[in-house]
Design an enzyme around this catalytic site. Structure first.
Site, PDB file in Angstrom:
ATOM      1  N   LYS A   1      12.698 -14.182 -12.460  1.00 57.84           N
ATOM      2  CA  LYS A   1      12.387 -13.020 -13.325  1.00 57.84           C
ATOM      3  C   LYS A   1      11.332 -13.405 -14.356  1.00 57.84           C
ATOM      4  CE  LYS A   1      13.652 -10.271 -11.629  1.00 57.84           C
ATOM      5  NZ  LYS A   1      14.497 -10.122 -10.500  1.00 57.84           N
TER       6      LYS A   1
ATOM      7  N   LYS B   1       6.388  -3.996  -4.665  1.00 58.78           N
ATOM      8  CA  LYS B   1       7.814  -3.687  -4.713  1.00 58.78           C
ATOM      9  C   LYS B   1       8.450  -3.784  -3.338  1.00 58.78           C
ATOM     10  CE  LYS B   1      11.605  -2.269  -6.682  1.00 58.78           C
ATOM     11  NZ  LYS B   1      12.311  -3.317  -7.424  1.00 58.78           N
TER      12      LYS B   1
ATOM     13  N   TRP C   1      -2.915  -2.673  -1.639  1.00 58.88           N
ATOM     14  CA  TRP C   1      -2.497  -4.023  -2.024  1.00 58.88           C
ATOM     15  C   TRP C   1      -3.184  -4.945  -1.023  1.00 58.88           C
ATOM     16  CZ3 TRP C   1       0.294  -8.185   0.028  1.00 58.88           C
ATOM     17  CH2 TRP C   1       0.773  -9.111  -0.906  1.00 58.88           C
TER      18      TRP C   1
ATOM     19  N   GLU D   1       7.801 -14.024 -12.741  1.00 53.55           N
ATOM     20  CA  GLU D   1       7.093 -12.892 -12.129  1.00 53.55           C
ATOM     21  C   GLU D   1       6.580 -11.881 -13.148  1.00 53.55           C
ATOM     22  OE1 GLU D   1       9.298 -10.629  -9.212  1.00 53.55           O
ATOM     23  OE2 GLU D   1      11.120 -10.751 -10.382  1.00 53.55           O
TER      24      GLU D   1
ATOM     25  N   ASN E   1      -1.119   1.503   5.705  1.00 55.17           N
ATOM     26  CA  ASN E   1      -0.227   0.512   5.092  1.00 55.17           C
ATOM     27  C   ASN E   1       0.233  -0.407   6.211  1.00 55.17           C
ATOM     28  OD1 ASN E   1       1.836  -0.917   3.855  1.00 55.17           O
ATOM     29  ND2 ASN E   1       3.247   0.826   3.774  1.00 55.17           N
ATOM     30  N   GLY E   2       0.051  -1.732   6.050  1.00 58.71           N
ATOM     31  CA  GLY E   2       0.482  -2.672   7.087  1.00 58.71           C
ATOM     32  C   GLY E   2      -0.670  -3.560   7.509  1.00 58.71           C
TER      33      GLY E   2
ATOM     34  N   GLU F   1      17.529 -17.033 -10.287  1.00 55.59           N
ATOM     35  CA  GLU F   1      17.114 -15.650 -10.534  1.00 55.59           C
ATOM     36  C   GLU F   1      16.465 -15.523 -11.923  1.00 55.59           C
ATOM     37  OE1 GLU F   1      16.523 -13.049  -9.069  1.00 55.59           O
ATOM     38  OE2 GLU F   1      16.820 -11.351 -10.413  1.00 55.59           O
TER      39      GLU F   1
ATOM     40  N   HIS G   1      17.894 -36.210 -10.820  1.00 56.18           N
ATOM     41  CA  HIS G   1      17.256 -36.631  -9.567  1.00 56.18           C
ATOM     42  C   HIS G   1      15.779 -36.274  -9.521  1.00 56.18           C
ATOM     43  CE1 HIS G   1      21.137 -37.829  -8.034  1.00 56.18           C
ATOM     44  NE2 HIS G   1      21.608 -36.697  -8.530  1.00 56.18           N
TER      45      HIS G   1
ATOM     46  N   CYS H   1       0.818  -1.211   0.000  1.00 61.64           N
ATOM     47  CA  CYS H   1       0.000   0.000   0.000  1.00 61.64           C
ATOM     48  C   CYS H   1       0.856   1.266   0.000  1.00 61.64           C
ATOM     49  CB  CYS H   1      -0.874   0.033   1.250  1.00 61.64           C
ATOM     50  SG  CYS H   1      -1.902  -1.420   1.406  1.00 61.64           S
TER      51      CYS H   1
ATOM     52  N   ARG I   1       4.856   0.381  -6.278  1.00 65.01           N
ATOM     53  CA  ARG I   1       4.851  -0.500  -5.109  1.00 65.01           C
ATOM     54  C   ARG I   1       3.899  -1.676  -5.297  1.00 65.01           C
ATOM     55  NH1 ARG I   1       6.571   2.814  -0.475  1.00 65.01           N
ATOM     56  NH2 ARG I   1       5.306   1.600   0.952  1.00 65.01           N
TER      57      ARG I   1
HETATM   58  C1  F6R Z   1      12.017 -10.009  -7.500  1.00 67.24           C
HETATM   59  C2  F6R Z   1      12.014  -9.076  -6.400  1.00 67.24           C
HETATM   60  C3  F6R Z   1      11.733  -9.594  -5.037  1.00 67.24           C
HETATM   61  C4  F6R Z   1      12.596  -8.854  -3.994  1.00 67.24           C
HETATM   62  C5  F6R Z   1      12.213  -9.296  -2.575  1.00 67.24           C
HETATM   63  C6  F6R Z   1      13.078  -8.640  -1.523  1.00 67.24           C
HETATM   64  O1  F6R Z   1      12.303  -9.386  -8.712  1.00 67.24           O
HETATM   65  O2  F6R Z   1      12.213  -7.900  -6.581  1.00 67.24           O
HETATM   66  O3  F6R Z   1      11.920 -10.964  -4.962  1.00 67.24           O
HETATM   67  O4  F6R Z   1      13.937  -9.121  -4.252  1.00 67.24           O
HETATM   68  O5  F6R Z   1      10.866  -8.960  -2.339  1.00 67.24           O
HETATM   69  O6  F6R Z   1      12.947  -7.259  -1.549  1.00 67.24           O
HETATM   70  P1  F6R Z   1      14.026  -6.315  -0.884  1.00 67.24           P
HETATM   71  O7  F6R Z   1      15.303  -6.487  -1.643  1.00 67.24           O
HETATM   72  O8  F6R Z   1      13.466  -4.945  -0.998  1.00 67.24           O
HETATM   73  O9  F6R Z   1      14.188  -6.767   0.539  1.00 67.24           O
END
Ligand code: F6R
Length: 607
Positions: free
Chosen positions: A483, A602, A74, A486, A98-99, A479, A502, A2, A27
């Site tokens: 990517k 985010k 959110w 997501e 937010n929270g 990773e 395995h 949020c 966000r």
């Molecule tokens: C994936 C991504 C998330 C963040 C994770 C941690 O692309 O961005 O997996 O890496 O939510 O976020 P931070 O780094 O802000 O603690």
């Protein structure tokens, strides 16, 4: 997660609030709303989906007034819907949050016992109803809000707006960040400085437990114990330019392209020219005293830690444990003497990572964080915060923050090796020279954009994709898969190449693309054997390698992506680029929302 904004202004506030909410879109959110005061009369508008829906609503049903609050939601408690969208209103008060209010069930029961009705499924509504109850008992707005805040458990950033009070916003922070912006005869509230960037560059960050009474004349802040608190006004460097797409179609594309430049800045920050020793801020870290490194993070930042484990173990011969924060925090792991606890986070606000840090507070010898936001909670609660200097990252999928995290972690591993006497001067100079040459090599990788775009076009037809990597390329495979899933919503999994036999090999058939990340290093031949096993079962191999690797092993592969040759240690940073571009172009080919993928946030400020 949020986003919150609040404005006590001198012009019509609705467009300003919507504009500020746009800057918080990154966000992640599923509905939005604003409330304003027009001649002291409180009113609100809310809409599900993108902000354009709220803007459309405001065209047909405008809100006047020069004071207001706004929110992007959110969903946590209750589905995305107009009734669950913020601001929540009860009588004379509107609230944005937010929270998570953890004791909301208990508060609801108490309010229900007073005969109070509920009209939403949210935890936030209890905050508005409780404040209205205190107002109805004769408390003034400040007393009613403060009494309410004293009853709340959990994590929150809150802003309150009161009917009949054109010059008052009450803001509070416990667990979720909140900033106060200072204007000329105007004052602002925002989840972060980005929201407020065009309005002001003078920001006061609230600290844990702070509550603030904001009027057009300024702000009065009390700490969690009710004492008057003097919080600094900081002049921040964020400009509107640092948060625009600079001609790119998406923030993600811009952030991928920026990597040579920002990584160059990061390297120069820790390895100033003419100096062959890694410089850390403050008292730094004395690795002669460190016996064990515990690294904790979430998501992409966790994969940065997994990669760094190879470096700390191989270059510095330091034992390393890596864990995801949500598991670490509840496992109660023993933290032995000589442990350095290292937390990696782009936002510096990730709830699980912050909780893991707090668990280590009195147990580890030193708490170090690798962060992108210097004012963040994780940075402030660390003994030493190492900035990654990636600049603002807006795309929800982390790109430049990941490679900058890797760069800082590699320099830290080199420093550890030097302190521990594990590096002879020649090898040290070799690492330093390789690091200094990295930005130029990253530019060569970016030149492969068109080839990768064509490969992504083919990948976009897949339902599932496997990624394989061995050694330090294994976390890169993880990773790459993260990517891709997501932002393109294609199901993707990653395995250490050696694990293929395995279990996952059962999935291989002619429909399954397998992305193999394999520079021509000492493990290459072993990975090639795994590739052969895939191709023998008609799986489609996309090989990402260098000239030598491709010339030796491209026979029978479906696609090749050519990377420049690089010092083995730096390969994970380089190979992040094709992984990111592949995900990006696949998502564009599929027409998904690249910068704000569905369901994602985010900054994950709830657990
Ligand atoms: C994936 C991504 C998330 C963040 C994770 C941690 O692309 O961005 O997996 O890496 O939510 O976020 P931070 O780094 O802000 O603690």
């Amino acid at each position: 997660m949020c986003g919150i904004v609040g404005v006590l202004g001198s012009n019509e506030v609705a467009p300003i609030l919507v504009e500020a909410l746009k800057r918080l879109e990154y966000r992640g959110y599923d509905s939005a709303g604003i409330a304003t005061l027009n001649d002291g009369v409180l009113d609100r508008r809310r809409a599900v989906g993108k902000l354009v829906n709220l803007s459309d609503l405001l065209v047909h049903d405008p809100l006047a007034g020069k004071s207001g609050i706004g929110h992007t939601r959110w969903a946590t408690h209750g589905a995305p819907s107009v009734k669950n969208a913020h601001p929540h209103r009860a009588g004379n008060v509107a609230v944005v949050h937010n929270g998570i209010i953890e004791n909301y069930r208990e508060l609801r029961a108490e309010l229900a016992a007073e005969g109070i009705q509920f009209s939403t499924d949210t935890d936030t509504e209890t905050v508005a109803l409780l404040t209205e109850l205190y107002l109805s008992q004769g408390n003034d707005p400040i007393a009613a809000a403060y009494k309410t805040l004293a009853r709340l458990e959990g994590a929150f950033a809150l802003a309150f707006l009161f009917d009949g009070n054109d010059d008052l916003i009450i803001a509070a922070r416990k667990g979720s960040p909140l900033a106060i912006g200072h204007g000329d005869g105007e004052m602002y509230v925002g989840s972060d400085a980005i929201a407020l960037a065009p309005l002001t560059d003078r920001i006061t960050y609230l600290e844990e437990g702070d509550r603030a009474v904001v009027t057009r004349q300024g702000v009065t802040i009390h700490d969690g114990n009710g004492k008057l608190a003097n919080r600094a006004v900081k002049k921040i460097k964020l400009t509107s330019a640092s948060i625009d797409k600079a001609g790119h179609r998406h923030f993600m594309a811009k952030e991928i392209a920026e990597q040579p430049e920002v990584i160059g800045d990061t390297i120069r920050h820790y390895l100033p020219s003419g100096d062959d020793m890694v410089n850390l801020p403050g008292d730094g870290v004395d690795f002669t005293k460190v016996q064990r490194l515990t690294m904790v993070a979430c998501g992409t930042a966790y994969y940065a830690c997994l990669t760094a484990k190879y470096w700390f173990e191989q270059i510095a011969r330091l034992p390393v444990e890596v864990d995801v924060a949500s598991e670490f925090r509840y496992r109660e792991p023993p933290i032995t003497e000589g442990t350095l606890a290292l937390f990696v986070s782009q936002s510096g606000e990730t709830a699980d990572t912050l909780a893991a840090l707090r668990y280590c507070r009195d147990k580890a010898d030193q708490i170090v964080s690798v962060i992108n936001v210097p004012e963040s909670s994780i940075a402030r609660e660390s003994d030493l915060a190492l900035p990654i200097l990636a600049g603002v990252e807006i795309g929800v999928a982390s790109t430049k923050a990941f490679t900058c995290q890797l760069t800082v972690l590699l320099m830290l591993a080199i420093k550890a090796a030097a302190d521990r006497g594990e590096l002879d001067p020649e090898t040290m100079a070799d690492h330093v020279a390789a690091l200094r040459g990295l930005p130029a090599i990253l530019n060569v990788a970016l030149d492969q954009n068109d080839t990768i775009k064509a490969a992504a076009q083919r990948l976009s037809e897949a339902r599932d994709v496997l990624f394989l990597g061995r050694g330090q390329m294994y976390p890169l495979a993880l990773e790459g898969a993260l990517k891709l899933k997501e932002i393109s919503y294609i199901h993707a999994e990653a395995y250490a190449s050696g694990e293929l036999k395995h279990g996952p090999i059962a999935l291989i058939d002619k429909h399954m693309p397998v992305v193999v990340m394999a520079p021509r290093d000492t493990l290459f031949d072993k990975t090639v054997s795994n590739m052969q096993e895939v191709m023998a079962r008609r799986g489609k191999v996309m090989l990402i390698s260098d000239d030598r690797g491709i010339s030796e092993a491209s026979e029978g592969v479906w696609e090749t992506i050519r990377m420049p040759h690089i010092h083995t240690t730096l390969a994970p940073i380089l190979y992040a680029i094709p992984a990111q571009l592949l995900a990006y172009h696949t998502a564009v080919a599929k027409g998904t929302d690249v910068d704000q993928p569905r369901n994602l946030a985010k900054s994950v400020t709830v657990e």
